[in-house]
Scaffold this motif. Structure first.
Motif, PDB file in Angstrom:
ATOM      1  N   LYS A 195       0.824  -1.212   0.000  1.00  0.00           N
ATOM      2  CA  LYS A 195       0.000   0.000   0.000  1.00  0.00           C
ATOM      3  C   LYS A 195       0.858   1.263   0.000  1.00  0.00           C
ATOM      4  O   LYS A 195       0.480   2.286  -0.571  1.00  0.00           O
ATOM      5  N   LEU A 196       2.017   1.186   0.669  1.00  0.00           N
ATOM      6  CA  LEU A 196       2.909   2.344   0.723  1.00  0.00           C
ATOM      7  C   LEU A 196       3.809   2.422  -0.505  1.00  0.00           C
ATOM      8  O   LEU A 196       4.431   3.459  -0.760  1.00  0.00           O
ATOM      9  N   GLY A 197       3.888   1.310  -1.245  1.00  0.00           N
ATOM     10  CA  GLY A 197       4.716   1.283  -2.442  1.00  0.00           C
ATOM     11  C   GLY A 197       6.194   1.209  -2.144  1.00  0.00           C
ATOM     12  O   GLY A 197       7.018   1.745  -2.902  1.00  0.00           O
ATOM     13  N   VAL A 198       6.553   0.534  -1.047  1.00  0.00           N
ATOM     14  CA  VAL A 198       7.960   0.413  -0.662  1.00  0.00           C
ATOM     15  C   VAL A 198       8.355  -1.058  -0.633  1.00  0.00           C
ATOM     16  O   VAL A 198       7.503  -1.941  -0.605  1.00  0.00           O
ATOM     17  N   ARG A 199       9.681  -1.295  -0.596  1.00  0.00           N
ATOM     18  CA  ARG A 199      10.142  -2.677  -0.735  1.00  0.00           C
ATOM     19  C   ARG A 199      10.576  -3.335   0.569  1.00  0.00           C
ATOM     20  O   ARG A 199      10.827  -4.538   0.600  1.00  0.00           O
ATOM     21  N   ASP A 200      10.714  -2.550   1.650  1.00  0.00           N
ATOM     22  CA  ASP A 200      11.115  -3.175   2.903  1.00  0.00           C
ATOM     23  C   ASP A 200      10.558  -2.403   4.101  1.00  0.00           C
ATOM     24  O   ASP A 200       9.989  -1.315   3.958  1.00  0.00           O
ATOM     25  N   ARG A 201      10.727  -2.981   5.296  1.00  0.00           N
ATOM     26  CA  ARG A 201      10.154  -2.421   6.517  1.00  0.00           C
ATOM     27  C   ARG A 201      10.766  -1.063   6.864  1.00  0.00           C
ATOM     28  O   ARG A 201      10.059  -0.156   7.322  1.00  0.00           O
ATOM     29  N   THR A 202      12.071  -0.924   6.667  1.00  0.00           N
ATOM     30  CA  THR A 202      12.736   0.339   7.000  1.00  0.00           C
ATOM     31  C   THR A 202      12.162   1.487   6.195  1.00  0.00           C
ATOM     32  O   THR A 202      11.852   2.557   6.726  1.00  0.00           O
ATOM     33  N   ARG A 203      11.999   1.255   4.890  1.00  0.00           N
ATOM     34  CA  ARG A 203      11.429   2.302   4.041  1.00  0.00           C
ATOM     35  C   ARG A 203       9.959   2.545   4.378  1.00  0.00           C
ATOM     36  O   ARG A 203       9.459   3.664   4.220  1.00  0.00           O
ATOM     37  N   ALA A 204       9.269   1.514   4.847  1.00  0.00           N
ATOM     38  CA  ALA A 204       7.869   1.685   5.268  1.00  0.00           C
ATOM     39  C   ALA A 204       7.789   2.645   6.450  1.00  0.00           C
ATOM     40  O   ALA A 204       6.926   3.525   6.506  1.00  0.00           O
ATOM     41  N   VAL A 205       8.711   2.486   7.415  1.00  0.00           N
ATOM     42  CA  VAL A 205       8.739   3.372   8.579  1.00  0.00           C
ATOM     43  C   VAL A 205       9.079   4.807   8.153  1.00  0.00           C
ATOM     44  O   VAL A 205       8.430   5.763   8.591  1.00  0.00           O
ATOM     45  N   LEU A 206      10.075   4.948   7.281  1.00  0.00           N
ATOM     46  CA  LEU A 206      10.447   6.272   6.791  1.00  0.00           C
ATOM     47  C   LEU A 206       9.282   6.930   6.053  1.00  0.00           C
ATOM     48  O   LEU A 206       8.994   8.126   6.244  1.00  0.00           O
ATOM     49  N   LYS A 207       8.608   6.162   5.216  1.00  0.00           N
ATOM     50  CA  LYS A 207       7.473   6.702   4.462  1.00  0.00           C
ATOM     51  C   LYS A 207       6.341   7.086   5.408  1.00  0.00           C
ATOM     52  O   LYS A 207       5.692   8.137   5.234  1.00  0.00           O
ATOM     53  N   ALA A 208       6.098   6.268   6.425  1.00  0.00           N
ATOM     54  CA  ALA A 208       5.027   6.544   7.383  1.00  0.00           C
ATOM     55  C   ALA A 208       5.317   7.818   8.163  1.00  0.00           C
ATOM     56  O   ALA A 208       4.415   8.618   8.432  1.00  0.00           O
ATOM     57  N   ILE A 209       6.584   8.006   8.536  1.00  0.00           N
ATOM     58  CA  ILE A 209       6.979   9.231   9.231  1.00  0.00           C
ATOM     59  C   ILE A 209       6.756  10.438   8.330  1.00  0.00           C
ATOM     60  O   ILE A 209       6.216  11.473   8.738  1.00  0.00           O
ATOM     61  N   ASP A 210       7.133  10.289   7.049  1.00  0.00           N
ATOM     62  CA  ASP A 210       6.986  11.365   6.091  1.00  0.00           C
ATOM     63  C   ASP A 210       5.508  11.725   5.887  1.00  0.00           C
ATOM     64  O   ASP A 210       5.143  12.895   5.715  1.00  0.00           O
ATOM     65  N   LEU A 211       4.624  10.717   5.950  1.00  0.00           N
ATOM     66  CA  LEU A 211       3.185  10.929   5.751  1.00  0.00           C
ATOM     67  C   LEU A 211       2.481  11.392   7.016  1.00  0.00           C
ATOM     68  O   LEU A 211       1.296  11.723   6.986  1.00  0.00           O
ATOM     69  N   GLY A 212       3.225  11.379   8.143  1.00  0.00           N
ATOM     70  CA  GLY A 212       2.607  11.776   9.408  1.00  0.00           C
ATOM     71  C   GLY A 212       1.804  10.672  10.059  1.00  0.00           C
ATOM     72  O   GLY A 212       0.985  10.924  10.953  1.00  0.00           O
ATOM     73  N   LEU A 213       2.017   9.430   9.632  1.00  0.00           N
ATOM     74  CA  LEU A 213       1.301   8.300  10.227  1.00  0.00           C
ATOM     75  C   LEU A 213       1.920   7.873  11.542  1.00  0.00           C
ATOM     76  O   LEU A 213       1.294   7.215  12.358  1.00  0.00           O
ATOM     77  N   LEU A 214       3.190   8.247  11.768  1.00  0.00           N
ATOM     78  CA  LEU A 214       3.896   7.901  12.999  1.00  0.00           C
ATOM     79  C   LEU A 214       4.337   9.193  13.702  1.00  0.00           C
ATOM     80  O   LEU A 214       4.624  10.180  13.045  1.00  0.00           O
TER      81      LEU A 214
END
Length: 214
Positions: A195-214
């Motif tokens: 759903k986030l369009g990323v390939r691993d967990r680390t990038r998922a966390v970075l993307k979530a932070i960038d989106l304000g989800l975390l």
């Protein structure tokens, strides 16, 4: 509706600080305090409590032992664990023992009130604590990587999984905390990445932070 809260922490200054913070909200009222688990359980008999804020590390009866005692006595008051950044393993134990979630002790008033209301309504609360394990994994990862500019909305369960991922939990640890099979969690983690369009967990966390989800 005012949510009645019990505050359990062996440090008087911490209790007073959180109590003073909550006094600024018209939605929350601290109706009982305790310095350890034994006092907390005895206080529950004398007070009508909606939510308990419970420190993990305490003398005599710590937070984990208190959760166990509450379970054994059939007491179902929702519990939020009060924690620090280095309590990763204890947080997992607390979730496995029935805690509805956790908050860092230096949390803002807004987040604290929202957290209390969340568990009062029967939901779970997992505030991301970016542990050293995650910080180390982020080193050397470029902030620019392939991802969706407008990712598909995550479900509440997927957001919980994402928060546990941000806390450094493995699939096994997430499965234990959420009472799911490791296979189910693996599939849900894959769904989060997709759903986030990323390939691993680390990038998922970075993307979530960038989106304000975390």
């Amino acid at each position: 509706m005012i949510v009645r809260v019990m505050l359990v922490d062996d440090q008087t200054l911490v209790r007073e600080g959180i109590k003073s913070l909550l006094s600024l909200s018209e939605k929350i009222q601290v109706v009982a305090e305790a310095g350890d688990g034994e006092q907390a359980i005895s206080q529950l008999v004398e007070n009508d409590i909606d939510v308990m804020l419970l420190d993990i590390r305490m003398p005599r009866m710590n937070g984990i032992q208190t959760l166990q005692a509450l379970s054994e006595q059939g007491i179902t008051v929702p519990v939020i664990m009060l924690t620090t950044f280095d309590d990763h393993e204890l947080i997992l134990q607390a979730l496995q023992k029935g805690a509805k979630g956790y908050l860092l002790k230096d949390v803002s008033l807004e987040t604290l009130v929202e957290g209390i209301e969340t568990v009062y309504k029967g939901n779970t609360l997992i505030q991301p604590a970016i542990t050293e394990r995650v910080v180390q994994s982020l080193k050397g990862v470029s902030s620019e990587f392939e991802s969706f500019s407008e990712p598909e909305k995550l479900s509440e369960k997927e957001l919980e999984i994402l928060r546990l991922m941000a806390s450094g939990c493995s699939n096994r640890e997430i499965a234990e905390a959420m009472f799911k099979s490791e296979g189910t969690i693996k599939n849900q983690v894959s769904s989060v990445l997709a759903k986030l369009g990323v390939r691993d967990r680390t990038r998922a966390v970075l993307k979530a932070i960038d989106l304000g989800l975390l």
